[in-house]
Scaffold this motif. Structure first.
Motif, short mmCIF file in Angstrom:
data_model
loop_
_atom_site.label_atom_id
_atom_site.label_comp_id
_atom_site.label_asym_id
_atom_site.label_seq_id
_atom_site.Cartn_x
_atom_site.Cartn_y
_atom_site.Cartn_z
N ALA A 185 0.87 -1.18 0.00
CA ALA A 185 0.00 0.00 0.00
C ALA A 185 0.90 1.23 0.00
CB ALA A 185 -0.87 -0.01 1.25
N THR A 186 0.48 2.30 -0.65
CA THR A 186 1.27 3.53 -0.56
C THR A 186 1.18 4.03 0.88
OG1 THR A 186 -0.58 5.00 -1.02
CG2 THR A 186 0.65 4.18 -2.94
N PRO A 187 2.19 4.77 1.33
CA PRO A 187 2.11 5.29 2.70
C PRO A 187 0.82 6.06 2.94
CG PRO A 187 4.34 5.55 1.86
CD PRO A 187 3.51 5.04 0.71
N ASP A 188 0.35 6.82 1.96
CA ASP A 188 -0.88 7.60 2.15
C ASP A 188 -2.12 6.70 2.26
OD1 ASP A 188 0.47 9.95 2.17
OD2 ASP A 188 -0.02 10.49 0.08
N ASP A 189 -2.19 5.68 1.40
CA ASP A 189 -3.34 4.76 1.46
C ASP A 189 -3.34 4.00 2.78
OD1 ASP A 189 -4.29 5.52 -0.98
OD2 ASP A 189 -3.55 3.76 -2.07
N ALA A 190 -2.17 3.56 3.20
CA ALA A 190 -2.10 2.82 4.47
C ALA A 190 -2.48 3.75 5.62
CB ALA A 190 -0.69 2.26 4.67
N GLN A 191 -1.94 4.97 5.61
CA GLN A 191 -2.25 5.93 6.68
C GLN A 191 -3.76 6.17 6.77
OE1 GLN A 191 -1.13 7.44 9.27
NE2 GLN A 191 -2.72 8.99 9.51
N ALA A 192 -4.43 6.25 5.62
CA ALA A 192 -5.88 6.52 5.63
C ALA A 192 -6.61 5.42 6.40
CB ALA A 192 -6.40 6.63 4.20
N VAL A 193 -6.21 4.16 6.18
CA VAL A 193 -6.89 3.06 6.88
C VAL A 193 -6.49 3.06 8.37
CG1 VAL A 193 -7.26 0.57 7.00
CG2 VAL A 193 -7.09 1.70 4.77
N HIS A 194 -5.23 3.33 8.65
CA HIS A 194 -4.81 3.38 10.06
C HIS A 194 -5.59 4.46 10.82
CE1 HIS A 194 -0.97 0.85 10.25
NE2 HIS A 194 -1.49 0.64 9.06
N GLY A 218 1.09 -4.26 7.68
CA GLY A 218 1.70 -5.48 7.15
C GLY A 218 1.30 -5.68 5.70
N GLY A 219 2.19 -6.27 4.93
CA GLY A 219 1.92 -6.53 3.50
C GLY A 219 3.13 -6.10 2.70
N SER A 220 4.04 -7.06 2.45
CA SER A 220 5.24 -6.80 1.65
C SER A 220 6.11 -5.67 2.19
CB SER A 220 4.86 -6.57 0.18
OG SER A 220 4.23 -7.72 -0.35
N VAL A 221 6.17 -5.56 3.51
CA VAL A 221 7.12 -4.59 4.10
C VAL A 221 8.53 -5.13 3.87
CG1 VAL A 221 7.96 -3.55 6.25
CG2 VAL A 221 5.49 -3.85 5.89
N ASN A 222 9.44 -4.24 3.45
CA ASN A 222 10.83 -4.65 3.28
C ASN A 222 11.77 -3.51 3.68
OD1 ASN A 222 11.02 -2.87 1.04
ND2 ASN A 222 10.25 -4.47 -0.33
N SER A 223 13.06 -3.74 3.54
CA SER A 223 14.06 -2.73 3.95
C SER A 223 13.86 -1.42 3.21
CB SER A 223 15.47 -3.21 3.63
OG SER A 223 15.73 -4.45 4.19
N GLU A 224 13.39 -1.50 1.97
CA GLU A 224 13.29 -0.30 1.15
C GLU A 224 12.05 0.55 1.46
OE1 GLU A 224 14.28 -3.31 -0.60
OE2 GLU A 224 16.24 -2.49 -0.08
N ASN A 225 10.93 -0.11 1.72
CA ASN A 225 9.70 0.69 1.88
C ASN A 225 9.31 0.97 3.34
OD1 ASN A 225 8.50 -1.72 2.81
ND2 ASN A 225 7.72 -2.28 0.79
N ALA A 228 9.30 4.83 4.79
CA ALA A 228 8.23 5.73 4.31
C ALA A 228 6.89 5.35 4.96
CB ALA A 228 8.13 5.64 2.79
N LEU A 229 6.65 4.06 5.09
CA LEU A 229 5.39 3.63 5.73
C LEU A 229 5.36 4.03 7.20
CD1 LEU A 229 5.27 0.10 4.08
CD2 LEU A 229 3.39 1.77 3.94
N PHE A 230 6.44 3.75 7.91
CA PHE A 230 6.45 3.96 9.36
C PHE A 230 6.50 5.44 9.74
CE2 PHE A 230 8.82 -0.38 9.94
CZ PHE A 230 7.72 -1.04 9.43
N SER A 231 6.82 6.30 8.78
CA SER A 231 6.87 7.73 9.11
C SER A 231 5.47 8.34 9.14
CB SER A 231 7.74 8.47 8.09
OG SER A 231 7.10 8.42 6.83
N GLN A 232 4.47 7.58 8.72
CA GLN A 232 3.09 8.10 8.77
C GLN A 232 2.63 8.19 10.23
OE1 GLN A 232 1.16 9.11 6.08
NE2 GLN A 232 3.12 8.91 5.03
N PRO A 233 1.82 9.20 10.54
CA PRO A 233 1.51 9.45 11.95
C PRO A 233 0.77 8.32 12.67
CG PRO A 233 0.24 10.91 10.49
CD PRO A 233 1.28 10.23 9.65
N ASP A 234 -0.03 7.51 11.94
CA ASP A 234 -0.76 6.44 12.63
C ASP A 234 -0.20 5.06 12.35
OD1 ASP A 234 -3.07 7.64 14.16
OD2 ASP A 234 -3.25 8.66 12.23
#
Ligand code: PGA
Length: 273
Positions: A185-194, A218-225, A228-234
């Motif tokens: 999921a893009t960081p923005d799409d994931a953040q929206a659901v969180h 969760g979902g294909s988290v790896n060293s590269e992404n 960006a995902l974890f920097s989202q506020p939720d």
């Protein structure tokens, strides 16, 4: 870049699924201890090996601060439940947290909502940490049902569970289409659901209680992404499948989680039994 509220520590789980063998599980656990144990003060770390290796892995990680997790549980205490494992059996081998409602159990094994709810209750009653997994399928997203599905899975899973039980709760948002597919999921799409999940908790309980619940992606988290995902506020860390089977990538993901929440409190999210 948005920063996290100071009440939550990131939580990173390694879900090994039906992978490794006895020797490989012990070796992987030892490498994870080497690379990650010193990061436990910043991040709650748990690994979820297959049932049959729990005890061996538990011995390897003992005293490291890394928590031992189970991938599933049965809500009955003991009795005629062939093939099932109870909370007391899990505690007996040192488990402190349990995945409940993982999408592979919902969709491959057809686990119904009611059973998932009963499992969560059993986990909390046993004093264990429950990681409630929710997430929409590709079709559900395509048909605009993402919000409804995630809200319903959270509400049904938590139905009737009192506010005091929110403390040992971790939620994992895992879009089914992103699990094991390399699509994230893009960081923005994931953040929206969180954000939706957190506001659902706030409506069911209250805002302050909801602000304390860690919600992992969760979902294909790896060293590269991961960063960006974890920097989202939720987004408070991740539940990692494939990339948790290598200690170097798992360790990089733990680093990304620690960096995203540098100024958070030292309270632990995963509990020891
Ligand atoms: P994945 O799995 O990282 O391999 O996509 C995540 C999970 O199922 O928990």
């Amino acid at each position: 870049m948005a920063s996290h509220t100071p009440v939550r520590r990131p939580v990173v789980g390694g879900n090994w699924k039906m992978n490794t063998d006895g020797r490989g599980a012990v070796a992987l656990a030892a490498e994870i201890v080497d690379r990650c144990a010193q990061k436990c003060p910043q991040t709650d770390i748990a690994i979820f090996p297959p049932f049959c290796y729990l005890e061996q892995v538990g011995q390897v990680i003992q005293g490291s601060g890394i928590k031992l997790g189970a991938q599933d549980v049965y809500p009955g205490e003991n009795g005629a439940f062939t093939g099932e494992i109870s909370t007391s059996m899990l505690k007996d081998v040192g488990v402190s947290c349990v995945l409940v409602g993982h999408s592979e159990r919902r969709h491959i094994l057809n686990e119904p909502e009611e059973l998932i709810h009963e499992k969560l209750i059993a986990v909390f009653e046993a004093g264990l940490q429950g990681v409630l997994c929710v997430g929409e399928t590709a079709d559900q997203r395509q048909y605009g049902q993402t919000e409804t599905i995630n809200r319903d899975q959270l509400v049904l899973g938590m139905a009737g569970i009192p506010q005091q039980q929110l403390e040992p709760l971790v939620i994992a948002y895992e879009p089914v289409w992103a699990i094991g597919t390399g699509k994230t999921a893009t960081p923005d799409d994931a953040q929206a659901v969180h954000e939706l999940l957190r506001s659902t908790l706030a409506s069911a309980y209250d805002k302050e209680a909801a602000a304390k619940v860690p919600i992992q992606y969760g979902g294909s988290v790896n060293s590269e992404n991961a960063a960006a995902l974890f920097s989202q506020p939720d987004i408070d860390g991740g539940l990692v499948g494939g990339a948790s089977l290598r200690s170097d990538s798992f360790s990089n993901i733990v680093d990304a989680a620690a960096l995203s929440c540098r100024e958070t409190s030292s309270e632990s999210s995963f509990q020891t039994p």
